[in-house]
Design a protein around this motif. Sequence first.
Motif, PDB file in Angstrom:
ATOM      1  N   LEU A   1       0.827  -1.205   0.000  1.00 60.19           N
ATOM      2  CA  LEU A   1       0.000   0.000   0.000  1.00 60.19           C
ATOM      3  C   LEU A   1       0.861   1.254   0.000  1.00 60.19           C
ATOM      4  O   LEU A   1       0.579   2.212  -0.724  1.00 60.19           O
ATOM      5  N   ILE A   2       1.921   1.269   0.780  1.00 59.71           N
ATOM      6  CA  ILE A   2       2.805   2.438   0.847  1.00 59.71           C
ATOM      7  C   ILE A   2       3.480   2.684  -0.491  1.00 59.71           C
ATOM      8  O   ILE A   2       3.587   3.828  -0.943  1.00 59.71           O
ATOM      9  N   ILE A   3       3.911   1.618  -1.163  1.00 59.46           N
ATOM     10  CA  ILE A   3       4.533   1.770  -2.477  1.00 59.46           C
ATOM     11  C   ILE A   3       3.538   2.376  -3.466  1.00 59.46           C
ATOM     12  O   ILE A   3       3.880   3.277  -4.240  1.00 59.46           O
ATOM     13  N   ILE A   4       2.299   1.908  -3.420  1.00 60.09           N
ATOM     14  CA  ILE A   4       1.274   2.441  -4.321  1.00 60.09           C
ATOM     15  C   ILE A   4       0.994   3.911  -4.016  1.00 60.09           C
ATOM     16  O   ILE A   4       0.888   4.742  -4.931  1.00 60.09           O
ATOM     17  N   LEU A   5       0.889   4.267  -2.743  1.00 62.85           N
ATOM     18  CA  LEU A   5       0.598   5.654  -2.378  1.00 62.85           C
ATOM     19  C   LEU A   5       1.740   6.600  -2.747  1.00 62.85           C
ATOM     20  O   LEU A   5       1.504   7.719  -3.194  1.00 62.85           O
ATOM     21  N   ILE A   6       2.979   6.160  -2.578  1.00 69.29           N
ATOM     22  CA  ILE A   6       4.127   6.983  -2.979  1.00 69.29           C
ATOM     23  C   ILE A   6       4.113   7.186  -4.491  1.00 69.29           C
ATOM     24  O   ILE A   6       4.344   8.288  -4.990  1.00 69.29           O
ATOM     25  N   GLY A   7       3.829   6.123  -5.227  1.00 71.61           N
ATOM     26  CA  GLY A   7       3.748   6.228  -6.680  1.00 71.61           C
ATOM     27  C   GLY A   7       2.647   7.171  -7.121  1.00 71.61           C
ATOM     28  O   GLY A   7       2.827   7.969  -8.045  1.00 71.61           O
ATOM     29  N   LEU A   8       1.499   7.096  -6.461  1.00 71.93           N
ATOM     30  CA  LEU A   8       0.391   7.989  -6.786  1.00 71.93           C
ATOM     31  C   LEU A   8       0.761   9.444  -6.500  1.00 71.93           C
ATOM     32  O   LEU A   8       0.509  10.339  -7.322  1.00 71.93           O
ATOM     33  N   PHE A   9       1.383   9.684  -5.358  1.00 70.54           N
ATOM     34  CA  PHE A   9       1.798  11.035  -5.007  1.00 70.54           C
ATOM     35  C   PHE A   9       2.801  11.590  -6.019  1.00 70.54           C
ATOM     36  O   PHE A   9       2.677  12.728  -6.480  1.00 70.54           O
ATOM     37  N   LEU A  10       3.799  10.785  -6.386  1.00 70.73           N
ATOM     38  CA  LEU A  10       4.804  11.254  -7.347  1.00 70.73           C
ATOM     39  C   LEU A  10       4.203  11.491  -8.721  1.00 70.73           C
ATOM     40  O   LEU A  10       4.559  12.461  -9.407  1.00 70.73           O
ATOM     41  N   HIS A  11       3.291  10.638  -9.130  1.00 71.74           N
ATOM     42  CA  HIS A  11       2.658  10.817 -10.434  1.00 71.74           C
ATOM     43  C   HIS A  11       1.885  12.131 -10.495  1.00 71.74           C
ATOM     44  O   HIS A  11       2.003  12.891 -11.448  1.00 71.74           O
ATOM     45  N   VAL A  12       1.100  12.405  -9.464  1.00 72.18           N
ATOM     46  CA  VAL A  12       0.328  13.646  -9.431  1.00 72.18           C
ATOM     47  C   VAL A  12       1.252  14.851  -9.351  1.00 72.18           C
ATOM     48  O   VAL A  12       1.048  15.862 -10.032  1.00 72.18           O
ATOM     49  N   LYS A  13       2.294  14.748  -8.542  1.00 72.34           N
ATOM     50  CA  LYS A  13       3.236  15.872  -8.377  1.00 72.34           C
ATOM     51  C   LYS A  13       3.908  16.224  -9.699  1.00 72.34           C
ATOM     52  O   LYS A  13       3.967  17.380 -10.089  1.00 72.34           O
ATOM     53  N   TYR A  14       4.422  15.209 -10.400  1.00 75.88           N
ATOM     54  CA  TYR A  14       5.119  15.481 -11.646  1.00 75.88           C
ATOM     55  C   TYR A  14       4.159  15.852 -12.772  1.00 75.88           C
ATOM     56  O   TYR A  14       4.506  16.631 -13.654  1.00 75.88           O
ATOM     57  N   ALA A  15       2.934  15.355 -12.747  1.00 74.92           N
ATOM     58  CA  ALA A  15       1.953  15.728 -13.761  1.00 74.92           C
ATOM     59  C   ALA A  15       1.548  17.177 -13.587  1.00 74.92           C
ATOM     60  O   ALA A  15       1.380  17.918 -14.574  1.00 74.92           O
ATOM     61  N   LYS A  16       1.390  17.628 -12.342  1.00 73.52           N
ATOM     62  CA  LYS A  16       1.001  19.016 -12.102  1.00 73.52           C
ATOM     63  C   LYS A  16       2.157  19.986 -12.388  1.00 73.52           C
ATOM     64  O   LYS A  16       1.932  21.073 -12.873  1.00 73.52           O
ATOM     65  N   SER A  17       3.375  19.574 -12.095  1.00 73.35           N
ATOM     66  CA  SER A  17       4.500  20.479 -12.339  1.00 73.35           C
ATOM     67  C   SER A  17       4.825  20.590 -13.824  1.00 73.35           C
ATOM     68  O   SER A  17       5.431  21.554 -14.250  1.00 73.35           O
ATOM     69  N   GLY A  18       4.404  19.614 -14.603  1.00 79.25           N
ATOM     70  CA  GLY A  18       4.674  19.649 -16.034  1.00 79.25           C
ATOM     71  C   GLY A  18       3.657  20.447 -16.834  1.00 79.25           C
ATOM     72  O   GLY A  18       3.911  20.825 -17.963  1.00 79.25           O
ATOM     73  N   GLU A  19       2.508  20.713 -16.248  1.00 76.07           N
ATOM     74  CA  GLU A  19       1.464  21.450 -16.948  1.00 76.07           C
ATOM     75  C   GLU A  19       1.745  22.946 -16.938  1.00 76.07           C
ATOM     76  O   GLU A  19       2.350  23.470 -16.018  1.00 76.07           O
ATOM     77  N   LYS A  20       1.253  23.604 -17.979  1.00 69.73           N
ATOM     78  CA  LYS A  20       1.319  25.058 -18.022  1.00 69.73           C
ATOM     79  C   LYS A  20      -0.098  25.577 -17.914  1.00 69.73           C
ATOM     80  O   LYS A  20      -0.958  25.269 -18.715  1.00 69.73           O
ATOM     81  N   TYR A  21      -0.343  26.359 -16.892  1.00 66.98           N
ATOM     82  CA  TYR A  21      -1.696  26.861 -16.659  1.00 66.98           C
ATOM     83  C   TYR A  21      -2.003  28.048 -17.520  1.00 66.98           C
ATOM     84  O   TYR A  21      -1.276  28.892 -17.773  1.00 66.98           O
TER      85      TYR A  21
END
Length: 59
Positions: free
Chosen positions: A39-59
């Motif tokens: 569960l911890i591995i999945i949650l870390i992966g989810l957090f990193l995915h959202v973090k990098y997806a949001k930082s890559g977007e241009k608003y």
Amino acid sequence: MSRWKQLIGVALVMAGALFLMTAYLAGWTSSNLILLLGLIIILIGLFLHVKYAKSGEKY
């Protein structure tokens, strides 16, 4: 941002899911520590995915 940074979160989610499936098939489900680790591995992966997806977007 490199493409690898964006994919690391998805890779961790898939690795956590694979770990949980392996634990189930091997019969290791009596230990909460093993299930919590998956569960911890999945949650870390989810957090990193959202973090990098949001930082890559241009608003």
